[in-house]
Motif scaffolding. Sequence first.
Motif, short mmCIF file in Angstrom:
data_model
loop_
_atom_site.label_atom_id
_atom_site.label_comp_id
_atom_site.label_asym_id
_atom_site.label_seq_id
_atom_site.Cartn_x
_atom_site.Cartn_y
_atom_site.Cartn_z
N HIS A 1 1.76 4.07 8.74
CA HIS A 1 0.83 3.36 7.73
C HIS A 1 0.27 2.17 8.55
CE1 HIS A 1 2.16 5.43 3.81
NE2 HIS A 1 3.17 5.88 4.76
N ARG B 1 -1.66 -9.05 1.28
CA ARG B 1 -0.21 -9.61 1.27
C ARG B 1 -0.54 -11.06 2.11
NH1 ARG B 1 2.52 -7.35 4.56
NH2 ARG B 1 1.34 -5.68 4.94
N ASP C 1 6.50 5.29 8.46
CA ASP C 1 5.92 3.99 9.07
C ASP C 1 7.00 3.43 10.39
OD1 ASP C 1 4.08 2.36 8.53
OD2 ASP C 1 4.72 1.43 6.93
N TYR C 2 6.54 2.34 10.79
CA TYR C 2 6.99 1.86 12.05
C TYR C 2 8.48 1.46 12.17
CZ TYR C 2 6.34 -2.56 9.40
OH TYR C 2 6.22 -3.52 8.82
N ASP D 1 -5.84 -3.39 10.09
CA ASP D 1 -5.25 -3.07 8.97
C ASP D 1 -5.33 -1.27 8.84
OD1 ASP D 1 -4.08 -2.91 6.68
OD2 ASP D 1 -5.78 -4.29 5.50
N GLY D 2 -4.01 -0.67 8.85
CA GLY D 2 -3.98 0.52 8.93
C GLY D 2 -4.76 1.52 8.18
N MET D 3 -4.92 1.10 6.73
CA MET D 3 -5.87 1.62 5.96
C MET D 3 -6.87 0.73 5.07
SD MET D 3 -7.89 3.95 4.92
CE MET D 3 -7.15 5.70 5.40
N ASN D 4 -5.84 -0.19 4.21
CA ASN D 4 -6.16 -1.16 3.20
C ASN D 4 -6.82 -0.33 1.93
OD1 ASN D 4 -8.29 -3.20 1.76
ND2 ASN D 4 -7.08 -4.33 3.01
N HIS E 1 -3.50 7.45 9.74
CA HIS E 1 -4.54 7.36 8.87
C HIS E 1 -6.04 7.88 9.41
CE1 HIS E 1 -2.72 5.44 5.65
NE2 HIS E 1 -2.25 4.32 6.11
N ILE F 1 -4.89 8.13 3.99
CA ILE F 1 -4.22 8.01 2.68
C ILE F 1 -5.25 7.66 1.51
CG2 ILE F 1 -4.01 5.30 2.74
CD1 ILE F 1 -1.11 6.18 1.86
N GLY G 1 0.75 -1.29 0.06
CA GLY G 1 0.18 0.14 -0.03
C GLY G 1 0.82 1.34 0.08
N LEU G 2 2.03 1.38 0.69
CA LEU G 2 2.82 2.53 0.99
C LEU G 2 3.25 2.72 -0.36
CD1 LEU G 2 5.13 2.83 3.68
CD2 LEU G 2 5.79 3.72 1.61
N ASN H 1 9.09 -6.71 11.99
CA ASN H 1 8.14 -7.47 11.42
C ASN H 1 7.71 -8.51 12.67
OD1 ASN H 1 7.67 -6.02 9.24
ND2 ASN H 1 9.18 -7.40 8.09
N TRP I 1 5.39 -4.93 14.32
CA TRP I 1 4.12 -5.12 13.24
C TRP I 1 2.90 -5.97 14.10
CZ3 TRP I 1 2.58 -3.45 8.57
CH2 TRP I 1 1.39 -4.46 8.18
O1 LIG Z 1 7.41 -3.83 2.60
P1 LIG Z 1 6.55 -5.12 3.27
O2 LIG Z 1 7.33 -5.50 4.48
O3 LIG Z 1 6.55 -6.00 2.15
O4 LIG Z 1 5.24 -4.76 3.48
C1 LIG Z 1 4.52 -4.17 2.55
C2 LIG Z 1 3.59 -2.73 3.35
O5 LIG Z 1 2.89 -2.99 4.09
C3 LIG Z 1 2.33 -1.99 5.24
O6 LIG Z 1 1.35 -1.40 4.50
C4 LIG Z 1 0.59 -0.34 5.26
O7 LIG Z 1 0.43 0.71 4.14
C5 LIG Z 1 -0.87 0.78 3.64
C6 LIG Z 1 -0.82 2.29 3.05
O8 LIG Z 1 -0.89 3.22 3.95
C7 LIG Z 1 -1.93 0.67 4.34
O9 LIG Z 1 -3.21 0.74 3.41
C8 LIG Z 1 -1.78 -0.69 5.01
O10 LIG Z 1 -3.00 -0.81 5.72
C9 LIG Z 1 -0.74 -0.89 5.85
O11 LIG Z 1 -0.67 -2.23 6.20
C10 LIG Z 1 3.35 -1.34 5.84
O12 LIG Z 1 3.17 -0.38 6.68
C11 LIG Z 1 4.33 -0.76 4.50
O13 LIG Z 1 5.46 -0.12 5.17
C12 LIG Z 1 5.10 -2.09 3.91
O14 LIG Z 1 5.77 -1.45 2.89
#
Ligand SMILES: O=P(O)(O)OC[C@H]1O[C@H](O[C@H]2O[C@H](CO)[C@@H](O)[C@H](O)[C@H]2O)[C@H](O)[C@@H](O)[C@@H]1O
Length: 961
Positions: free
Chosen positions: A282, A390, A258-259, A489-492, A313, A352, A142-143, A202, A206
């Motif tokens: 996010h 994912r 992000d975190y 979920d942060g946003m989805n 968000h 977002i 998503g990011l 993670n 996470w």
């Molecule tokens: O980079 P990864 O470890 O493979 O993970 C992918 C991304 O996952 C997370 O996404 C989040 O951000 C989205 C957009 O703001 C949001 O819609 C979603 O709910 C979140 O889960 C993570 O926060 C990203 O940093 C990762 O790149």
Amino acid sequence: MSISSPDTCISHNNNNLPNLSNKSNGMRGNKYNCNNSGTPRTRLERLLRERELRKFNKSLNDGETELSNNDSFSPDSFEAFSWFNDEESLETISANRCSTDGCERQDSRTSRERLLVVANRLPVSAVRRGVDSWHLEISVGGLVSALLGVKEFETRWIGWAGVNVPDEIGQRALIKALAEKRCIPVFLDEEIVHQYYNGYCNNILWPLFHYLGLPQEDRLATTRSFQSQFDAYKKANQMFAEVVKEHYVEGDVVWCHDYHLMFLPKCLKERNRKMKVGWFLHTPFPSSEIHRTLPSRSELLRSVLAADLVGFHTYDYARHFVSACTRILGLEGTPEGVEDQGRLTRVAAFPIGIDSDRFIRALELPQVQDHMKELKERFAGRKVMLGVDRLDMIKGIPQKILAFEKFLEENPNWRDKVVLLQIAVPTRTDVPEYQKLTSQVHEIVGRINGRFGTLTAVPIHHLDRSLDFHALCALYAVTDVALVTSLRDGMNLVSYEFVACQASKKGVLILSEFAGAAQSLGAGAILVNPWNVTEVASSIGYALNMPADEREKRHHHNFVHVTTHTSQEWAATFVSELNDTIVEAQLRTRQIPPPLPIEVAVDRYAKSNNRLLILGFNATLTEPVDTLGRKGSQIKEMEPKLRPDLQEPLRKLCDDPKTTIVVLSGSDRSVLDDNFGDYSMWLAAENGMFLRATKGDWMTTMPENLNMEWVDSVKHVFEYFTERTPRSHFELRETSLIWNYKYADVEFGRLQARDLLQHLWTGPISNASLDVVQGSRSIEVRSVGVTKGAAIDRILGEIVHNKGMKEPIDYVLCIGHFLAKDEDIYTFFEPELPSEVPAPVRSHVTPPVRTSVSKLSTSRSLSREDRLKKHRPMPTIERSKSYHVNTDVFQSRVVDRMSLQEGSSVLDLQGDNYFSCSVARKRSNARYLLRSSDDVVKLLTELTNSWIDSMNTDGSTMEGN
Ligand SMILES: O=P(O)(O)OC[C@H]1O[C@H](O[C@H]2O[C@H](CO)[C@@H](O)[C@H](O)[C@H]2O)[C@H](O)[C@@H](O)[C@@H]1O
Ligand SMILES: O=c1ccn([C@@H]2O[C@H](COP(=O)(O)OP(=O)(O)O)[C@@H](O)[C@H]2O)c(=O)[nH]1
């Protein structure tokens, strides 16, 4: 009754605001120009103006873009992302930066603001093809999707390329390949990635941020690895900071994501305080009750707070974060954000969005149309349900599949009429939890397909892979029901993308109420609790059977949201607010008094002959206040104690015959007796209502007819609130009552305080003749007009007379951590009153009792000289029950200019021999600021030393004071 609040109003000076005037942008004035000059004064006015400007610019740009780009749009490649392909490479930029006399300068060819996006992951993952050859692929998530839609800025992306590159040749080649995409790599070695990314990010942050708790197994091993993982996390964040520093150009906006990078704002600000730093999360930010389980909870919060703007968000996540800062760090949470020592970190929600146009336009492309045709044929006669996630435990994939199984179980007629397509993109495959999840999902899918499948069809199509953009759009477009069952979920963004692709089909979205998207798409979607498999199963039935008109209405609602709340809007709003936060901070800083020039204050002290030192007690001569006060014996802390390191300097200063010291406090007499009984000084208790030279008895300066009838009623109310607010207490003093909730639960304490104030303002005692004074964690009720400033002229009169002063006082140092209400003491000594005397506090019906207090009202309108010449007879003295009050002595101490030589005044503060200092209160009318009582120690020690030096030089003798 009158009420005063601890906050003083910030008056804005617009001179330094960015030039947004109508003239410069060619826009006409409008309803948002809330003042006559057209220059925005408040934060909101500025942000509204900024928003309008953006819209105006966008309409211009859109016109241009449409003309030039219409035919060349190619959404499934890097070319789709405008900032990815600027002609100018990063190499050119760095060459430009270093060219002239080694100075960095902003690229003159660009007018767009430079934005450095710093995220763990670059928008591309690198795959090595040879020693110095790389292939780049867009990363999934998503990011990445959201930020690629951001076009308004001159953007550079700093992050990890998802691959270990130990050799220099490989690194150089990758830097070059990425530069063409305006990306800058941070090289993390395998061990760091293992500990920081797989471990701390993670496996700890996470799951914790998604309410799955900290790892449970093998506690000891976890604790051990926790520390090394946290160290690696900090180290990785520092490595990111290094790269930012290398590429930063003054004026750039640095946006951390992000975190993974919670430590980064602090690292950046430590290197460059002026850098504009924003941080956006996010994921959800959990309730403070969850966050407080994290061993590094405080350090992470503090690091994030170093940013200027912190975004989430949803409002809920922002609220949780502020609450964690108040509960865990003991800081002040305000509607604007978190305040620490007068510095505000703004905290707000910025939901977002997606680049909806990109999806809508993609549906017209022939290759997408082909995909759609294929899919329609393949699933003809069956409704298509879709899940795109994912393969992560937060996405609730097992729960989704189990709900689908239940639906099939309960609705046999649907078994050959519906299919669930689940795209499960592999992610974080090195983390054992994710590996376990994969096998678990495979097992469930296998079981259900075995149970409901036929020779020709299976109910679930499960794919462990990602799809390309075109295939994904086609899939969204042909879907009847999208199923998003995230446990958190942060946003989805999948739910947004689905809606964007459904303009013709108008399918139904079933959405978890635990996804941030539920806040925005909740009205159009069917909201479900993913843990409730029965509810999800029946929602599937409802969605599949939904009549067309209901589907249309629901879709329309969501479509409007998705197409208006885009990723461009999101980024522009965040950056605009970040810029504004800097403006606001500058305005605030201008209100903060400058630090006390200690050398000057000491030098003037040494050169003067008759000095007056007025010292507050609490938080001035005591240890700095620990707001949380959780540990140690709280009862002891409730009784303020003079700092041990102040005893000696204070004693020496008291022995200086040319110096008079008054400790002026809200505390009662016994507290001052206990702490200062042995010193040779003056004590003014209860905001100056009682006065005593330590060699003599207490006298009262209380006006004779001071109305104290309200005391019993207020006491009754305070008792009630103390009983109902654990760890709060109240003090009953002679002229005031204080309810203190410093040790109570912050949020509950504040709620109770609000209730209490409400009652005081509007309840049966609202007409009583009293002042309600709000402290940061206390509420004080006093007789009308009891303030330190009101008492000082009477105190001064008594001292001058008592000491038989022949010479005027030629040096005044007045320092304290005084409430706003008591800051009238600072203005008392000012040669000229400020032109804008603070507006009187809200006044109630009963007129205040005008006795000695009225002297201040009269004297405030006069010059200092006149004020000091206008001393009136002292009030009648009351005898206190518990103390011997020497009325005779006090009554006779009427001081006026006649006490001094004919024609001279009590005060003669030549030049700037007046030093008023607020201790640790940045919003103050004092001339200067001392950061904490540590600075008070330093100051008093230096005054002492200067006096001792002067004695050694001129051989003066010490006399009693
Ligand atoms: O980079 P990864 O470890 O493979 O993970 C992918 C991304 O996952 C997370 O996404 C989040 O951000 C989205 C957009 O703001 C949001 O819609 C979603 O709910 C979140 O889960 C993570 O926060 C990203 O940093 C990762 O790149
Ligand atoms: O095969 C796929 C599946 C998903 N995505 C993208 O991955 C993102 C997932 O974002 P979301 O906010 O839903 O969740 P996250 O994965 O960030 O937690 C969306 O933009 C999808 O378009 C993709 O590009 N290819």
